[in-house]
Design a protein around this motif. Structure first.
Motif, PDB file in Angstrom:
ATOM      1  N   ARG A  48     -71.506  -9.137 -13.767  1.00 48.16           N
ATOM      2  CA  ARG A  48     -71.929  -8.207 -14.830  1.00 48.16           C
ATOM      3  C   ARG A  48     -73.436  -8.305 -15.086  1.00 48.16           C
ATOM      4  O   ARG A  48     -73.926  -7.904 -16.136  1.00 48.16           O
ATOM      5  N   HIS A  93     -75.820  -6.492 -18.875  1.00 45.88           N
ATOM      6  CA  HIS A  93     -76.202  -7.170 -20.119  1.00 45.88           C
ATOM      7  C   HIS A  93     -77.697  -7.495 -20.081  1.00 45.88           C
ATOM      8  O   HIS A  93     -78.374  -7.280 -19.076  1.00 45.88           O
ATOM      9  N   ASP A 131     -74.418 -12.794 -21.454  1.00 49.19           N
ATOM     10  CA  ASP A 131     -73.201 -12.006 -21.349  1.00 49.19           C
ATOM     11  C   ASP A 131     -72.142 -12.553 -22.309  1.00 49.19           C
ATOM     12  O   ASP A 131     -71.582 -13.634 -22.070  1.00 49.19           O
TER      13      ASP A 131
END
Length: 208
Positions: A193, A197, A201
């Motif tokens: 991810r 972000h 995160d």
């Protein structure tokens, strides 16, 4: 560079090295005539949009008869006798097809035609690899017909040196110097991810 096997992957790789200044040896058990006139083998290859882009760049896609190319609208992944299947489709949200189905033998013919006359490409057809050894002078490739290929070892560029458990000497490189696939692999392993972000995160913190 020695490329073993003149199938679609080997031919495309050899073609991608055109104008690189490298000497390329292509080793293939079949004759060049058999490759140029590759016979129908009953296989249809599913090609995605990124793959078509690569074939366009290599001058291969344009050599395939458009009448032999079929759009791929939906794919189903089956598991043996199970009546269930995983369906892959665009769901009507995209005007593009998933990809295309192209006969394997036509890809081989087109890829072979694209390498015709390629500077620095040396064919070793009608032969297979029988042995490979390396020594201080480089690499030595022995072929089934008695021919031998030799290449000098290249001294790699030193990126860093470690001295003991603490001291280290490193050469910083810009992000653009790293292969895109390497960056994607690191993100997939360390933080999938990362691009979603701002440095911390919350989902990752909760998971930890």
């Amino acid at each position: 560079v020695a490329v073993i096997g003149a199938g679609p992957a080997g031919l495309c790789f050899a073609r991608s090295l055109a104008d690189s200044g490298l000497s390329v040896a292509l080793v293939e058990p079949q004759s060049r005539q058999a490759l140029a006139e590759a016979a129908f083998d009953g296989r249809e290859i599913a090609l995605t949009h990124p793959t078509r882009t690569l074939l366009d760049q290599l001058g291969i896609w344009e050599r395939i008869d458009p009448a032999e190319i079929s759009p791929l609208c939906e794919a189903r992944v089956m598991n043996g006798p199970s009546p269930f299947a995983m369906v892959v489709a665009d769901g009507g949200h995209s005007p593009r097809d998933l990809g295309w189905l192209v006969p394997n033998h036509l890809i081989r013919r087109a890829a072979h035609a694209a390498t015709e006359g390629q500077a620095g490409l040396h064919w070793f057809d009608g032969a297979a690899v029988r042995g490979l050894c390396t020594d201080a002078d480089g690499a030595h490739l022995q072929l089934s017909d008695g021919r031998a290929l030799e290449a000098f070892a290249l001294e790699p560029v030193r990126l860093g040196a470690f001295r003991g458990p603490v001291l280290a000497e490193r050469r910083p490189l810009p992000l653009s110097a790293y292969p895109r696939r390497l960056i994607q692999a690191v993100m997939a392993a360390e933080d999938s991810r990362f691009l979603q972000h701002r440095g911390v995160d919350p989902v990752g913190l909760l998971r930890a």
